[in-house]
Motif scaffolding. Structure first.
Motif, PDB file in Angstrom:
ATOM      1  N   GLN A 114      -5.949   6.988 -11.131  1.00  0.00           N
ATOM      2  CA  GLN A 114      -5.847   5.547 -10.935  1.00  0.00           C
ATOM      3  C   GLN A 114      -4.956   5.186  -9.755  1.00  0.00           C
ATOM      4  OE1 GLN A 114      -4.482   4.606 -14.844  1.00  0.00           O
ATOM      5  NE2 GLN A 114      -6.507   4.695 -15.765  1.00  0.00           N
ATOM      6  N   SER A 173      -1.738   2.122  -4.891  1.00  0.00           N
ATOM      7  CA  SER A 173      -3.050   2.453  -4.330  1.00  0.00           C
ATOM      8  C   SER A 173      -3.952   1.219  -4.428  1.00  0.00           C
ATOM      9  CB  SER A 173      -3.671   3.625  -5.104  1.00  0.00           C
ATOM     10  OG  SER A 173      -4.933   3.944  -4.586  1.00  0.00           O
ATOM     11  N   LEU A 174      -4.350   0.676  -3.274  1.00  0.00           N
ATOM     12  CA  LEU A 174      -5.150  -0.551  -3.237  1.00  0.00           C
ATOM     13  C   LEU A 174      -6.551  -0.272  -2.705  1.00  0.00           C
ATOM     14  CD1 LEU A 174      -2.531  -3.028  -1.689  1.00  0.00           C
ATOM     15  CD2 LEU A 174      -3.140  -2.793  -4.106  1.00  0.00           C
ATOM     16  N   LYS A 175      -7.528  -0.994  -3.253  1.00  0.00           N
ATOM     17  CA  LYS A 175      -8.898  -0.924  -2.758  1.00  0.00           C
ATOM     18  C   LYS A 175      -9.357  -2.319  -2.389  1.00  0.00           C
ATOM     19  CE  LYS A 175     -10.300   3.082  -5.551  1.00  0.00           C
ATOM     20  NZ  LYS A 175     -11.251   3.577  -6.593  1.00  0.00           N
ATOM     21  N   LYS A 176     -10.101  -2.430  -1.287  1.00  0.00           N
ATOM     22  CA  LYS A 176     -10.578  -3.740  -0.836  1.00  0.00           C
ATOM     23  C   LYS A 176     -11.678  -4.223  -1.754  1.00  0.00           C
ATOM     24  CE  LYS A 176     -11.193  -6.209   3.494  1.00  0.00           C
ATOM     25  NZ  LYS A 176     -11.868  -7.346   2.929  1.00  0.00           N
ATOM     26  N   ARG A 177     -11.547  -5.450  -2.207  1.00  0.00           N
ATOM     27  CA  ARG A 177     -12.567  -6.071  -3.039  1.00  0.00           C
ATOM     28  C   ARG A 177     -12.726  -7.509  -2.569  1.00  0.00           C
ATOM     29  NH1 ARG A 177     -11.801  -5.698  -9.356  1.00  0.00           N
ATOM     30  NH2 ARG A 177     -12.253  -3.495  -8.889  1.00  0.00           N
ATOM     31  N   SER A 227       0.819  -1.223   0.000  1.00  0.00           N
ATOM     32  CA  SER A 227       0.000   0.000   0.000  1.00  0.00           C
ATOM     33  C   SER A 227       0.847   1.264   0.000  1.00  0.00           C
ATOM     34  CB  SER A 227      -0.923   0.020   1.224  1.00  0.00           C
ATOM     35  OG  SER A 227      -1.930  -0.956   1.099  1.00  0.00           O
ATOM     36  N   TYR A 264      -7.301  -7.278  -1.940  1.00  0.00           N
ATOM     37  CA  TYR A 264      -7.120  -5.862  -2.271  1.00  0.00           C
ATOM     38  C   TYR A 264      -6.634  -5.780  -3.711  1.00  0.00           C
ATOM     39  CZ  TYR A 264      -7.454  -5.020   2.740  1.00  0.00           C
ATOM     40  OH  TYR A 264      -7.912  -4.954   4.035  1.00  0.00           O
ATOM     41  N   GLY A 307      -5.514  -3.266  -7.267  1.00  0.00           N
ATOM     42  CA  GLY A 307      -4.999  -1.990  -7.748  1.00  0.00           C
ATOM     43  C   GLY A 307      -4.386  -2.173  -9.120  1.00  0.00           C
ATOM     44  N   GLU A 330     -17.526   6.719  -8.490  1.00  0.00           N
ATOM     45  CA  GLU A 330     -18.104   7.113  -7.197  1.00  0.00           C
ATOM     46  C   GLU A 330     -19.364   7.960  -7.434  1.00  0.00           C
ATOM     47  OE1 GLU A 330     -19.200   8.127  -3.681  1.00  0.00           O
ATOM     48  OE2 GLU A 330     -18.322   9.855  -4.681  1.00  0.00           O
ATOM     49  N   GLY A 339      -4.890   7.050  -6.913  1.00  0.00           N
ATOM     50  CA  GLY A 339      -5.435   7.650  -5.704  1.00  0.00           C
ATOM     51  C   GLY A 339      -5.012   9.081  -5.451  1.00  0.00           C
TER      52      GLY A 339
END
Length: 591
Positions: free
Chosen positions: A323, A26-30, A22, A34, A36, A397, A325
Motif C-alpha cells: 500500500q 506514496s501517492l497516485k494521480k487520480r 510524496s 493525488y 494515497g 495492475e 509502494g
C-alpha cells in the motif's frame, strides 16, 4: 518578532505540496488530484487526497487536512516555526534572524533538555555495562556472540538492580524531578517514591537519523516480565514512526532493506555484515514505518522468525508495504528460528543466498494458504483454490495479476483458464467491496452527534463557501445580496472575509493562503473540509440556480434573524423584518 506573512507565503508557494508529501506518502494521480493511504489513521482504501491546484491535502476518512505547513507539523510533530525553517531550507529561502516567543523557547528548551538527559542516561548505562555491576549483562551479550566493537557501536548498556539508580545519577547531573518525569526514564511518585523505568535490564539506545538518542529498549535479566520494555512516547520519540537501526541502515550501499523482529536480530545481522537491517520498536509494523522506509528503498526483505508469530507478522506487514509502494519479499529461515541462529549454523554466505532466493510477498501469502488446506482432500483443495482466486483478484495492475495467475497455476497444478475464470468472478465482488469500504463511517458518539447538530445548523454557510470555491463565476450573482458579515459562524466569517477579498479583486482563489492565517488544528481541519467538499455536477442550469438560491436565502435569513434577536433599535428591527420578507422570494436567474 514574527515572520512576515509575505515571507510565509513565499516559502509555502516555493514548496509544492504534492512533491513534499510524496516524500512521506506514496501517492497516485487520480483525476486532477493525488491519492494515497492516510498517514494519520489506519485504512485499507485510499481516502487521503492532495490537490496541486489548491495546494492542500484532506482525508475523507479522518478529516485531517491543511496545507504544506500543517502536514509537516502533524507528521513530524514540529512547531510552525520548525516547519517553516524546514521548508525554507528545502526551497533555498533565507530566513531573517528572529527572536523566539516564550512558548517556542519553552518547547525548544524541553527538547534540548530531553536530548541531554537521554544522552546522559545512555552514557551511564554503557558505563554500568562495562563495570563490575554489569558483569551479568555483559556476559549475556558475549554469550549471544556480540563483539566489543558491536557493543560499543550500538552503545549497549545496563540498568542496575537498584530501582532508583538512574534517578540518583540524573539528579547528580542537575536534572529536576519535573524534567525526569517528562523524560519517560523515571517515574516520579510522591506516594511510592521515585523509581527508574528500567532496572536489571540490558539497554538498547534508540537513535534518530542524526545519531541522537530519542528512547530506550530494555531486555530483562532473568525471567521477569515483560521480557522487552520500551520507552513511552515523548516529544522526541514516536514508536510507530521510527525504526531501530535505520540511522545505520540508511548509509548502506544495498538497494534493499531487511526488516526483522527485534533489537538483537538487527545487531547480530549488522555484525555479520548486513548493515541494511532494521526492526520495529516493540510494536507491529506500521504504515508510517513503511513510509519511512520508502525514502531509502523500493524493496524490503522480511526476515521474521520462522514460528507462527513470525508468519503472522509477515502476513500483516506485506499489505502495508504494498500500500506504500514497496515491494516485499519473505526470507525463509527454516529450519532455524531466527537470523542469528541461521548465521551461527551456516554462516553469512548462506543468509545472503536466502536473501537472493526470498519469496515474493504475494507468492508467500499463497504458500501459507497452501499449508492451511489438505491438498489430498477434493473439498479442501477446492476451498484453497477459491481462496487463491480471491487473493489474485485483489491485484489491481492487470499485467502483475496475469503474471501471478500464471505462476500460481503452474505451482499449484491447476489449468490457467479455470483459475482465470475464477479470478474474474471474484474480481467484480472485490471491486464492489472496495467502493463500499470508502463509505464506511465510525460509530456515532455523543461528541459526533453534537458536532453533527452544529454542522447541520451551519451547513448553508459552509455550503455557500464551497460553492464559491468551486464556481467563482457565481460570485457576481450573489454579491449584491450577501456579504462576509452574513456568515455568522465565527470561523466561516473569517474565511468569507478573505475569500470575498480575493473574489472582489478577481484574483485566483488561493485556499492554501487562506488556511495559513489559522493556527488552531481543529480550525484548519474545518477549513480544509470546506475547500475539499465536492458538489454535484451535471445539473441543468435552472436546477443549479434554484439550489444556489436556496443556499443564499438560508444564509441571509439566518443572518437577518440573528441580528433581529440582538438589536434593540425598533427602526432597524422593522427594516430587517421587511428584508426578511423580501428574501423569502429571493431567486437567482442567470438566463
Amino acid at each position: 518578532m514574527r515572520y512576515e506573512e509575505e515571507l510565509i507565503d513565499e516559502v509555502r508557494e516555493k514548496n509544492d505540496i504534492v512533491d513534499v508529501i510524496s516524500s512521506y506518502v506514496s501517492l497516485k494521480k487520480r483525476g486532477s488530484n493525488y491519492v494515497g493511504l492516510c498517514p494519520f489513521h489506519n485504512e485499507k482504501s485510499p481516502s487521503f487526497s492532495v490537490s496541486r491546484d489548491k495546494q492542500m491535502y484532506y482525508c475523507f476518512g479522518c478529516g485531517q487536512g491543511g496545507n504544506v505547513y500543517t502536514f509537516l507539523m502533524e507528521y513530524n510533530r514540529l512547531s510552525f516555526v520548525e516547519a517553516l525553517q524546514n521548508l525554507a531550507q528545502r526551497a533555498g529561502v533565507e530566513l531573517p534572524e528572529r527572536e523566539q516567543t516564550a512558548e517556542e523557547r519553552q518547547q525548544a528548551d524541553a527538547r534540548v533538555t530531553l536530548r541531554d538527559m537521554n544522552k546522559e542516561a545512555a552514557v551511564y548505562f554503557h558505563y554500568l555495562l562495562k563495570s563490575e555491576r554489569g558483569a551479568q549483562a555483559l556476559s549475556y551479550l558475549k554469550n549471544r556472540g556480540l563483539s566489543d566493537e558491536t557493543i560499543n557501536h550500538f552503545g549497549l548498556g545496563y540498568a542496575d538492580i537498584y530501582r532508583d539508580d538512574l534517578y540518583q545519577y540524573l539528579r547528580s547531573k542537575g536534572f529536576t524531578d519535573y524534567q525526569m518525569k517528562e523524560s519517560s526514564l523515571v517515574n516520579i511518585d510522591t506516594v511510592k517514591g521515585n523509581y527508574d523505568k528500567f532496572f536489571n535490564r540490558v539497554i538498547f539506545p534508540i537513535m534518530d537519523m542524526n545519531q541522537r538518542v530519542i528512547g530506550f529498549g530494555g531486555r530483562v535479566m532473568g525471567n521477569g516480565e515483560p521480557k522487552y520494555l520500551n520507552s513511552r512516547e515523548t516529544i522526541l520519540f514516536d514508536k510507530g514512526r521510527n525504526l531501530y537501526g535505520l540511522n545505520y541502515a540508511k548509509r548502506s550501499r544495498s538497494n534493499v532493506i531487511i526488516l526483522c523482529e527485534g533489537y538483537m536480530d538487527v545487531i547480530s545481522l549488522h555484525q555479520a555484515g548486513f548493515t541494511n537491517t532494521v526492526a520495529p520498536l516493540g510494536t507491529a509494523f506500521t504504515p508510517n514505518q513503511a513510509m519511512l522506509l520508502k525514502r531509502y528503498t523500493n524493496e524490503v526483505i522480511l526476515s521474521f522468525d520462522s514460528d507462527g508469530a513470525g508468519i503472522k507478522a509477515a502476513l500483516r506487514a506485506l499489505p502495508i508495504l504494498r500500500q506504500n509502494g514497496l515491494r516485499g519479499r519473505v526470507l525463509s529461515m527454516k529450519p532455524y528460528k531466527d537470523p542469528d541462529e541461521l548465521i551461527k549454523a551456516e554462516g553469512a554466505e548462506s543468509y545472503q543466498k536466502r536473501i537472493d532466493e526470498a519469496e515474493s510477498g504475494r507468492m508467500f501469502e499463497l504458500l501459507v494458504l497452501y499449508g492451511q488446506y489438505n491438498q489430498q482432500d477434493p473439498e479442501s483443495r477446492t476451498e484453497f483454490l477459491h481462496e487463491v482466486a480471491k487473493k489474485l483478484a485483489q491485484i489491481e495492475e492487470p499485467l502483475e495479476r496475469q503474471t501471478y495467475l500464471t505462476s500460481a497455476a503452474n505451482r499449484f497444478m491447476i489449468r490457467k483458464n479455470d483459475l482465470e475464470n475464477l479470478v474474474n468472478r471474484y474480481g467484480l465482488g472485490y471491486q464492489y467491496e472496495q467502493v463500499n469500504e470508502q463509505y464506511k463511517t465510525a460509530p456515532e458518539t455523543e461528541e459526533r452527534r453534537q458536532k453533527k447538530k452544529k454542522n447541520t445548523k451551519n451547513q448553508p454557510q459552509r455550503l455557500l463557501l464551497t460553492w464559491l470555491v468551486e464556481h467563482p463565476d457565481m460570485y457576481q450573482y450573489i454579491r449584491p445580496y450577501i456579504g462576509a458579515d452574513d456568515f455568522i459562524e465565527p470561523l466561516y466569517h473569517s474565511v468569507a472575509i478573505m475569500l470575498f477579498e480575493q473574489l472582489d479583486k478577481e484574483e485566483k482563489i488561493n485556499p492554501a493562503a487562506i488556511l495559513s492565517r489559522f493556527t488552531d488544528a481543529e480550525e484548519q481541519k474545518e477549513i480544509a473540509a470546506i475547500f475539499n467538499t465536492h458538489l454535484k455536477y451535471g445539473l441543468p442550469s435552472e436546477d443549479e440556480d434554484k439550489a444556489l438560491s436556496d443556499v443564499v436565502r438560508k444564509v441571509k435569513l439566518a443572518s437577518i434573524e440573528d441580528e433581529m434577536v440582538h438589536t434593540s433599535d425598533i427602526m432597524r428591527w422593522q427594516e430587517l423584518l421587511s428584508l426578511k420578507n423580501k428574501m423569502q422570494k429571493f431567486s437567482i436567474n442567470r438566463v
